[in-house]
Design a protein around this motif. Sequence first.
Motif, PDB file in Angstrom:
ATOM      1  N   ILE A  24      16.915 -21.356 -11.250  1.00 25.25           N
ATOM      2  CA  ILE A  24      17.481 -20.009 -11.286  1.00 25.25           C
ATOM      3  C   ILE A  24      16.448 -19.018 -11.815  1.00 25.25           C
ATOM      4  O   ILE A  24      16.263 -17.927 -11.257  1.00 25.25           O
ATOM      5  CB  ILE A  24      18.732 -19.986 -12.181  1.00 25.25           C
ATOM      6  N   ALA A  25      15.770 -19.395 -12.879  1.00 27.29           N
ATOM      7  CA  ALA A  25      14.813 -18.488 -13.521  1.00 27.29           C
ATOM      8  C   ALA A  25      13.699 -18.082 -12.575  1.00 27.29           C
ATOM      9  O   ALA A  25      13.227 -16.932 -12.615  1.00 27.29           O
ATOM     10  CB  ALA A  25      14.229 -19.155 -14.765  1.00 27.29           C
ATOM     11  N   GLU A  26      13.268 -18.995 -11.701  1.00 23.14           N
ATOM     12  CA  GLU A  26      12.126 -18.741 -10.829  1.00 23.14           C
ATOM     13  C   GLU A  26      12.530 -18.326  -9.425  1.00 23.14           C
ATOM     14  O   GLU A  26      11.670 -18.138  -8.553  1.00 23.14           O
ATOM     15  CB  GLU A  26      11.257 -20.002 -10.765  1.00 23.14           C
ATOM     16  N   ALA A  27      13.808 -18.129  -9.177  1.00 25.73           N
ATOM     17  CA  ALA A  27      14.293 -17.812  -7.828  1.00 25.73           C
ATOM     18  C   ALA A  27      13.818 -16.435  -7.371  1.00 25.73           C
ATOM     19  O   ALA A  27      13.714 -15.500  -8.174  1.00 25.73           O
ATOM     20  CB  ALA A  27      15.818 -17.867  -7.800  1.00 25.73           C
ATOM     21  N   ASP A  28      13.554 -16.319  -6.075  1.00 22.86           N
ATOM     22  CA  ASP A  28      13.195 -15.022  -5.507  1.00 22.86           C
ATOM     23  C   ASP A  28      14.379 -14.060  -5.540  1.00 22.86           C
ATOM     24  O   ASP A  28      14.197 -12.849  -5.658  1.00 22.86           O
ATOM     25  CB  ASP A  28      12.708 -15.196  -4.065  1.00 22.86           C
ATOM     26  N   ASP A  29      15.586 -14.599  -5.401  1.00 20.95           N
ATOM     27  CA  ASP A  29      16.812 -13.796  -5.454  1.00 20.95           C
ATOM     28  C   ASP A  29      17.677 -14.334  -6.595  1.00 20.95           C
ATOM     29  O   ASP A  29      18.509 -15.211  -6.387  1.00 20.95           O
ATOM     30  CB  ASP A  29      17.559 -13.886  -4.120  1.00 20.95           C
ATOM     31  N   PRO A  30      17.476 -13.847  -7.812  1.00 20.27           N
ATOM     32  CA  PRO A  30      18.197 -14.397  -8.965  1.00 20.27           C
ATOM     33  C   PRO A  30      19.714 -14.302  -8.833  1.00 20.27           C
ATOM     34  O   PRO A  30      20.437 -15.206  -9.241  1.00 20.27           O
ATOM     35  CB  PRO A  30      17.700 -13.557 -10.139  1.00 20.27           C
ATOM     36  N   GLY A  31      20.213 -13.204  -8.262  1.00 14.98           N
ATOM     37  CA  GLY A  31      21.659 -13.057  -8.108  1.00 14.98           C
ATOM     38  C   GLY A  31      22.242 -14.140  -7.228  1.00 14.98           C
ATOM     39  O   GLY A  31      23.274 -14.738  -7.556  1.00 14.98           O
ATOM     40  N   ALA A  32      21.592 -14.414  -6.109  1.00 19.02           N
ATOM     41  CA  ALA A  32      22.061 -15.464  -5.205  1.00 19.02           C
ATOM     42  C   ALA A  32      21.958 -16.835  -5.873  1.00 19.02           C
ATOM     43  O   ALA A  32      22.831 -17.698  -5.692  1.00 19.02           O
ATOM     44  CB  ALA A  32      21.258 -15.442  -3.910  1.00 19.02           C
ATOM     45  N   ALA A  33      20.893 -17.046  -6.647  1.00 20.18           N
ATOM     46  CA  ALA A  33      20.730 -18.330  -7.334  1.00 20.18           C
ATOM     47  C   ALA A  33      21.818 -18.548  -8.374  1.00 20.18           C
ATOM     48  O   ALA A  33      22.352 -19.656  -8.529  1.00 20.18           O
ATOM     49  CB  ALA A  33      19.351 -18.394  -7.990  1.00 20.18           C
ATOM     50  N   LEU A  34      22.181 -17.489  -9.104  1.00 17.88           N
ATOM     51  CA  LEU A  34      23.264 -17.596 -10.074  1.00 17.88           C
ATOM     52  C   LEU A  34      24.576 -17.952  -9.384  1.00 17.88           C
ATOM     53  O   LEU A  34      25.323 -18.816  -9.840  1.00 17.88           O
ATOM     54  CB  LEU A  34      23.415 -16.278 -10.836  1.00 17.88           C
ATOM     55  N   GLU A  35      24.848 -17.269  -8.278  1.00 14.82           N
ATOM     56  CA  GLU A  35      26.114 -17.511  -7.584  1.00 14.82           C
ATOM     57  C   GLU A  35      26.160 -18.923  -7.005  1.00 14.82           C
ATOM     58  O   GLU A  35      27.190 -19.592  -7.070  1.00 14.82           O
ATOM     59  CB  GLU A  35      26.315 -16.476  -6.485  1.00 14.82           C
ATOM     60  N   ALA A  36      25.042 -19.394  -6.455  1.00 12.95           N
ATOM     61  CA  ALA A  36      25.010 -20.747  -5.907  1.00 12.95           C
ATOM     62  C   ALA A  36      25.242 -21.789  -6.998  1.00 12.95           C
ATOM     63  O   ALA A  36      25.987 -22.757  -6.808  1.00 12.95           O
ATOM     64  CB  ALA A  36      23.675 -20.998  -5.209  1.00 12.95           C
ATOM     65  N   ALA A  37      24.622 -21.584  -8.146  1.00 10.25           N
ATOM     66  CA  ALA A  37      24.799 -22.526  -9.252  1.00 10.25           C
ATOM     67  C   ALA A  37      26.226 -22.511  -9.754  1.00 10.25           C
ATOM     68  O   ALA A  37      26.808 -23.571 -10.057  1.00 10.25           O
ATOM     69  CB  ALA A  37      23.838 -22.173 -10.384  1.00 10.25           C
ATOM     70  N   ALA A  38      26.826 -21.328  -9.859  1.00  7.17           N
ATOM     71  CA  ALA A  38      28.214 -21.230 -10.313  1.00  7.17           C
ATOM     72  C   ALA A  38      29.164 -21.882  -9.305  1.00  7.17           C
ATOM     73  O   ALA A  38      30.132 -22.538  -9.688  1.00  7.17           O
ATOM     74  CB  ALA A  38      28.581 -19.773 -10.533  1.00  7.17           C
TER      75      ALA A  38
END
Length: 227
Positions: free
Chosen positions: A103-117
């Motif tokens: 998540i921290a290194e993602a190009d799109d942090p918002g999308a990474a947060l949502e995918a993880a959730a």
Amino acid sequence: MYTEWPSSLPHVVAWRSIAAPHTGTGRILPDGCLDLIWHEGSVFVAGPDTTAQLSAPTPGDRHHALRFGAGTGPGVLGVPASELVDRHVPLDQIWPATEVRRIAEADDPGAALEAAARERWQPPDPVMVAVAEGARADRPVSEIAAGAGLGERQLRRRSVAAYGYGPKTLNRIFRMRRAVALARAGRAFAAVAADSGYADQAHLAREVRDLAGVPLGELVTQVADAA
């Protein structure tokens, strides 16, 4: 600049912000929610607050986040909200470091947060959804508990795990936020007190000072709450 929109997950709001020059100090009011926040390559959890937190971002600071309402945050995070009250906790103290790093290194942090959730998503507890609805509607705790088929103590225990505090505190927070929104819209404080469900203007003043840390008159002149 602060922007929010509904997440694809129920009872969750996605938001992002970029701090503008000369933003000044903002006051983040309690809202009964947990936030999962990416900030310039770090990821942390902002637990439920019992009083306002001050925010003085550096110009250009970026945040991407998910705000979990209706008690949905603990199911995703895997820890009760009561362990996070008035705290900012690095996510790698809760989740595996490798997962947090993605998540921290993602190009799109918002999308990474949502995918993880979404991967960790648990269906909302209908009782906790009813607690939030009842607290917003100023319904007595006894009425909320009866509707859920629970005793008041049992309801409070479940609410503390989901929200970090019981239904009465949740009600105080929602009522205060309602009052602040009306005051910022230019309503007279006496009308704000009456329309928000306070006994009188003195009651409004005490509650706002307790939950926001400053008098209502000072609060309405400050930057509206955002990260």
